[in-house]
Design an enzyme around this catalytic site. Structure first.
Site, PDB file in Angstrom:
ATOM      1  N   HIS A  15      48.823 -32.804   2.818  1.00 16.61           N
ATOM      2  CA  HIS A  15      47.320 -32.649   3.152  1.00 16.61           C
ATOM      3  C   HIS A  15      47.050 -31.781   4.134  1.00 16.61           C
ATOM      4  O   HIS A  15      45.791 -31.629   4.391  1.00 16.61           O
ATOM      5  CB  HIS A  15      46.803 -33.970   3.876  1.00 16.61           C
ATOM      6  CG  HIS A  15      46.870 -35.150   2.852  1.00 16.61           C
ATOM      7  ND1 HIS A  15      45.811 -35.773   2.116  1.00 16.61           N
ATOM      8  CD2 HIS A  15      47.911 -36.264   2.841  1.00 16.61           C
ATOM      9  CE1 HIS A  15      46.150 -36.824   1.476  1.00 16.61           C
ATOM     10  NE2 HIS A  15      47.461 -37.109   1.937  1.00 16.61           N
ATOM     11  N   ARG A  25      35.472 -33.639  10.839  1.00 12.89           N
ATOM     12  CA  ARG A  25      35.966 -33.581  12.228  1.00 12.89           C
ATOM     13  C   ARG A  25      35.775 -32.298  12.910  1.00 12.89           C
ATOM     14  O   ARG A  25      35.471 -31.070  12.053  1.00 12.89           O
ATOM     15  CB  ARG A  25      37.621 -33.857  12.192  1.00 12.89           C
ATOM     16  CG  ARG A  25      38.163 -35.206  11.887  1.00 12.89           C
ATOM     17  CD  ARG A  25      37.411 -36.043  13.171  1.00 12.89           C
ATOM     18  NE  ARG A  25      38.218 -35.958  14.389  1.00 12.89           N
ATOM     19  CZ  ARG A  25      39.263 -36.514  14.719  1.00 12.89           C
ATOM     20  NH1 ARG A  25      39.771 -37.678  14.017  1.00 12.89           N
ATOM     21  NH2 ARG A  25      39.897 -36.084  15.800  1.00 12.89           N
ATOM     22  N   THR A  57      36.666 -33.811   1.239  1.00  9.78           N
ATOM     23  CA  THR A  57      36.111 -34.930   0.304  1.00  9.78           C
ATOM     24  C   THR A  57      34.693 -35.003   0.750  1.00  9.78           C
ATOM     25  O   THR A  57      34.068 -35.369  -0.292  1.00  9.78           O
ATOM     26  CB  THR A  57      37.073 -35.951   0.413  1.00  9.78           C
ATOM     27  OG1 THR A  57      37.309 -36.297   2.013  1.00  9.78           O
ATOM     28  CG2 THR A  57      38.332 -35.905  -0.292  1.00  9.78           C
ATOM     29  N   LYS A  75      37.448 -25.266  10.484  1.00 15.90           N
ATOM     30  CA  LYS A  75      36.260 -25.771   9.921  1.00 15.90           C
ATOM     31  C   LYS A  75      34.986 -24.859  10.179  1.00 15.90           C
ATOM     32  O   LYS A  75      33.911 -25.174   9.410  1.00 15.90           O
ATOM     33  CB  LYS A  75      35.907 -27.262  10.038  1.00 15.90           C
ATOM     34  CG  LYS A  75      37.142 -28.166   9.580  1.00 15.90           C
ATOM     35  CD  LYS A  75      36.780 -29.679   9.695  1.00 15.90           C
ATOM     36  CE  LYS A  75      38.090 -30.646   9.616  1.00 15.90           C
ATOM     37  NZ  LYS A  75      38.352 -30.906   7.971  1.00 15.90           N
ATOM     38  N   LYS A 111      31.166 -36.065  -1.912  1.00 15.09           N
ATOM     39  CA  LYS A 111      30.327 -37.045  -1.667  1.00 15.09           C
ATOM     40  C   LYS A 111      28.851 -36.371  -1.643  1.00 15.09           C
ATOM     41  O   LYS A 111      27.851 -36.886  -2.116  1.00 15.09           O
ATOM     42  CB  LYS A 111      30.565 -37.678  -0.305  1.00 15.09           C
ATOM     43  CG  LYS A 111      31.785 -38.524  -0.295  1.00 15.09           C
ATOM     44  CD  LYS A 111      32.102 -38.935   1.248  1.00 15.09           C
ATOM     45  CE  LYS A 111      33.670 -39.167   1.180  1.00 15.09           C
ATOM     46  NZ  LYS A 111      34.359 -39.298   2.446  1.00 15.09           N
TER      47      LYS A 111
END
Ligand code: 26Q
Length: 835
Positions: A377, A569, A676, A574, A680
């Protein structure tokens, strides 16, 4: 002897279990509810809390799950087919009540039954604490996978740990993250069933002796160990309206009896009882890092407890059904390793087969490498797990011997494939040499598995070309991709009832099991009447989100504005910072009166920082400081809002995803394995602004380039840029960025906290900045401007939103699990007997 194992003289017969089916009507549910509420829970009219009604309704649903659960177990046992065991240190299940009702198909009748009693289903469902036994993506993926396995009726069991404390609760104090304990089990857990009869004994420490047995074979004996019990607690995992209920088995560590009364406690009773702590601490708390915190012994104890208890559980069941013959074990079992966290399973299965079940090395190795499959991952090299050899020697001495033997045999295979290539042997060794030699868990997982998969196409390609290149050259057939997915039950049908009803009315209800059917909505993107209905639903969902933001952030969001959301997170890769720089840029424009053709925007950011990750925590503080300045400035009224939502978790995402217009997926390309949350949002009709990273690439392929706001360097360009990256030059050359930086540097957002954000400013200005925030700022601002312009045309925007929903079918975890099953597990569907 445990009282649970005592045999009674009277043996119950099958009559004991012969019960009539329980009612699913509003009246039947309400009657059972009243019994639980008044009798079992003993509540009366003085009780005003919504918690007890929640408990009562859970018990009603639990009964209905129980009867189906048992039939599923029976059917799976009778089928005697292959099974998969999904081993994961994390299962981020969220709330169970609405999921149970939805999958049983009783939501409407329960709501109306409760209504007759003057109760509101939504209100009492909100009393349930989230089961937060995970950090983020990896843990939630495990939960979505279990949902899909049950829906596809695959015989898959989840194995994990029953942490007493899940993911910490996040609160804010003066804009700083404060961590609080998540004691989710305090009031009991109606969804679990303790199974003490399947308790396992787990060894730690000690030493290894070798003795010849009667046949002359040298046998290892792991002795003088300090043992801990692992007690399983089972949670039902319902499939979607198909009577299948699979199992999530979570282990709780408990002290053995010797522990209390052991000699080393020198006969002091209180001290020896207190010593139970050492054992019971193992499953006390989830590690809150979503990138590895290396070298903590307690973490290794957790990993081994999970691996050993789960493998012993599977072997016990095997021996009960098939005796001591393991010749067909590999045909009938698969262990899917959720990252390297349970990778010690490779050595543990070898140990159990050789030392406890007396198989030869070659037999044991054939079984191990035919049953283990590993999912990676992460691409961040610093997140790869390593354990000091020294720690293994002390805690798992037998496993260290086995790993050395695996390594010796493996390296001789490398040597015969590439004779004389010592550099390659050093690179590929399971042991990293150095001052403190370490075991490379990812390499152990690759060598011990028949399948190695990444979680998005780009990620899988980068694994074979980069991180695991040597292994790919040796064993190309092991490597494969399984692009992640999310369950459309929780992430569309349950959390967005407005859109669910519209879809049901438009294309019928089958999309819930077969998400590809959403494609049939595509032509309706051009139908103004459909667009109007879609927009009205989004608007209502935005009102609900605005209420949540008002309650939890004390910030007013206007549902007419563009809702721009980044929840995940907090991590430098990110790039929540890039998002924040854009907010500061907009604020700066407002301050300069540059607001012609303005698109009002509400920016929401949420997520937890690992408690030891100082930079991530500082980013949270900066978000909150910028929010205070922006929201407090009269000039921004009606134009711009910024809020940080505390304690982001599964149940909060269930409100956020349906109410979002613009989904921020802006990681440095090549760093986010998949993502992920992006899926959504897409399902719920948000448009993505994102980089070519992880699954964003596939999202854009599906949605169409016109329905996605792309910006930024590619993964290849990022790597090519590294050695000539000059953020100072970029800042100088770009007036907007220069102004943002000087606003930050002027202390405008930290008037009474001088110098507080210097580390952030330095990071952005550093030529060493691994995340290249400055490089992607100019194209990001442009993409944001394009999104803002698009939003000003509601018909155009709604069309894009509809096309995102319509093309999200690929991102159902049913598709993902279908691929795992086709390529890796090869399990048959097992249908319980109808009653
Ligand atoms: C390791 C050692 C010690 C303590 C903690 C850990 C640890 C715990 C959790 C390391 C990593 C994690 C979680 C990683 C994770 O969530 N990765 C995400 O997985 C998602 C599902 O595949 C992807 O979509 C995301 O891209 C990836 O970041």
């Amino acid at each position: 002897m445990s009282p649970y194992l005592d045999m009674t003289h009277s043996q119950p017969n099958e009559n004991l279990f012969d019960l009539p089916p329980l009612a699913l009507t509003a009246e039947g549910l309400a009657l059972d509810f009243k019994r639980y509420y008044a009798s079992t829970l003993g509540r009366d009219r003085d009780c005003r809390s919504t918690y007890y009604p929640y408990r009562a309704l859970s018990l009603v649903m639990r009964d209905r799950l129980m009867e189906r659960w048992k039939r599923t177990r029976q059917a799976q046992e009778e089928a005697d087919c292959k099974r998969t065991h999904y081993l994961s240190l994390e299962f981020l299940m969220g709330r169970a009540l609405c999921n149970a009702m939805f999958n049983l198909g009783v939501t409407e009748s329960a709501a109306s039954g409760l209504h007759q009693l003057g109760l509101h289903l939504e209100e009492l469902a909100a009393s349930e604490p989230d089961a937060g036994l995970g950090n983020g993506g990896l843990g939630r993926l495990a939960a979505c996978f279990l949902d899909s396995c049950a829906t596809l009726q695959l015989p898959v069991k989840g194995y994990g740990l029953r942490y007493e404390y899940g993911m910490f609760r996040q609160t804010l104090d003066n804009g700083f993250q404060v961590e609080g304990p998540d004691h989710w089990l305090r009031d009991g857990n109606p969804w679990e069933l303790e199974r003490p009869e399947y308790t396992q004994r787990i060894q730690f420490g000690g030493r290894v002796d070798f003795h010849q047995d009667d046949t002359g074979r040298l046998m290892a004996h792991w002795v003088d160990t300090r043992d801990v019990l692992a007690v399983p607690f089972d949670t039902p995992v319902p499939g979607y309206q198909n009577d299948t209920i699979n199992t999530l088995r979570l282990w709780k560590a408990a002290a053995t009896d010797e522990f209390n009364l052991g000699e080393f406690n020198a006969g002091s009773y209180p001290e020896s009882v207190a010593a139970k702590n050492e054992a019971e601490h193992i499953t006390m708390v989830l590690y809150p890092n979503d990138a590895s915190e290396n070298g903590k012994e307690l973490r290794l104890r957790q990993q081994y407890l999970l691996a050993s208890a789960s493998l012993k559980d599977v072997l016990r069941e095997w021996c009960r059904q098939h005796g001591r013959d393991f010749s067909r074990f590999a045909e009938k079992n698969c262990f899917q390793l959720n990252d390297t966290h349970p990778a010690i399973s490779v050595a543990e299965l070898m140990r159990l087969l050789m030392d406890e079940h007396r198989l030869e090395w070659n037999q044991a190795w054939a079984i191990t490498t035919a049953t283990m499959a590993y999912t990676n991952h992460t691409l961040l090299p610093e997140a790869l797990e390593r354990w000091p050899v020294r720690m293994f020697q002390a805690l798992l001495p037998r496993h260290l011997q086995i790993i050395y033997e695996i390594n010796a045999r493996f390296l001789s295979e490398v040597a015969s494939r590439w004779p004389g290539d010592m550099a390659r042997q050093g690179r590929m060794s399971l042991i990293e040499e150095g001052y403190e030699p370490q075991i490379r868990m990812a390499f152990l997982a690759i060598v011990g598995s028949f399948s190695v998969n990444g979680v998005a196409e780009l990620h899988s390609r980068l694994l074979s070309e980069g991180l695991f290149r040597d292994f790919y050259e040796l064993w190309p057939h092991k490597f494969n991709n399984k692009t992640n997915g999310v369950t459309p039950r929780r992430w569309l049908a349950m959390c967005n009832p407005g859109l669910r009803d519209l879809l049901n009315e438009t294309i019928g209800p089958d999309w819930v099991r077969d998400l590809g059917q959403l494609a049939r909505v595509t032509p309706l993107a051009d139908d103004p009447a459909f667009r109007e209905r879609f927009r009205a639903i989004k608007h209502a969902n935005k009102e609900a989100l605005a209420q949540l933001v008002a309650r939890d952030c004390q910030v007013e969001f206007d549902p007419a504005a563009l809702f721009d959301v980044q929840v995940k997170r907090i991590h430098e890769y990110k790039r929540q910072l890039l998002n924040l720089l854009h907010v500061i840029y907009l604020y700066n424009r407002i301050k300069h009166g540059d607001t012609a053709d303005w698109t009002p925007r509400c920016v929401l950011i949420g997520g937890k920082a690992a408690p030891g990750y100082a930079m991530a925590k500082l980013i949270i503080k900066l978000i909150n400081n910028v929010a205070r300045v922006v929201n407090g400035d009269k000039a921004t009224a009606g134009l711009l809002r910024l809020a940080f939502i505390p304690d982001y978790r599964v149940s909060v995402m269930e409100v956020i995803a349906p109410g979002t217009d613009l989904s921020e997926q802006i990681s440095t390309a090549g760093k986010e394995a998949s993502g992920t949350g992006n899926m959504k949002f897409m399902m719920n009709g948000a448009v993505t602004i994102g980089t070519l990273d992880g699954a964003n690439i596939e999202i854009r392929d599906q949605a169409g380039a016109d329905n996605f706001f792309l910006f930024g360097l590619t993964a290849e360009a990022v790597e090519a840029r590294r050695h000539r990256y000059d953020p100072q030059a970029i800042i100088q050359a770009h007036r907007e960025l220069a102004e943002v930086m000087s606003l930050l540097e002027s202390g405008h957002f930290n008037q009474f906290e001088p110098g507080l954000f210097d580390p952030i400013i330095q990071a952005i200005r550093s030529p060493q900045d691994p995340w290249m925030t400055a490089a992607d700022f100019p194209p990001y601002i442009q993409a944001q401007a394009a999104a803002a312009a698009a939003y000003r045309d509601p018909e155009h925007w709604t069309r894009m939103a509809i096309l995102n929903t319509a093309h999200s079918g690929r991102f159902s975890s049913d598709r993902t699990i279908g691929e795992y099953n086709r390529d890796i597990w090869m399990l048959p569907a097992v249908k319980p007997q109808p009653r």
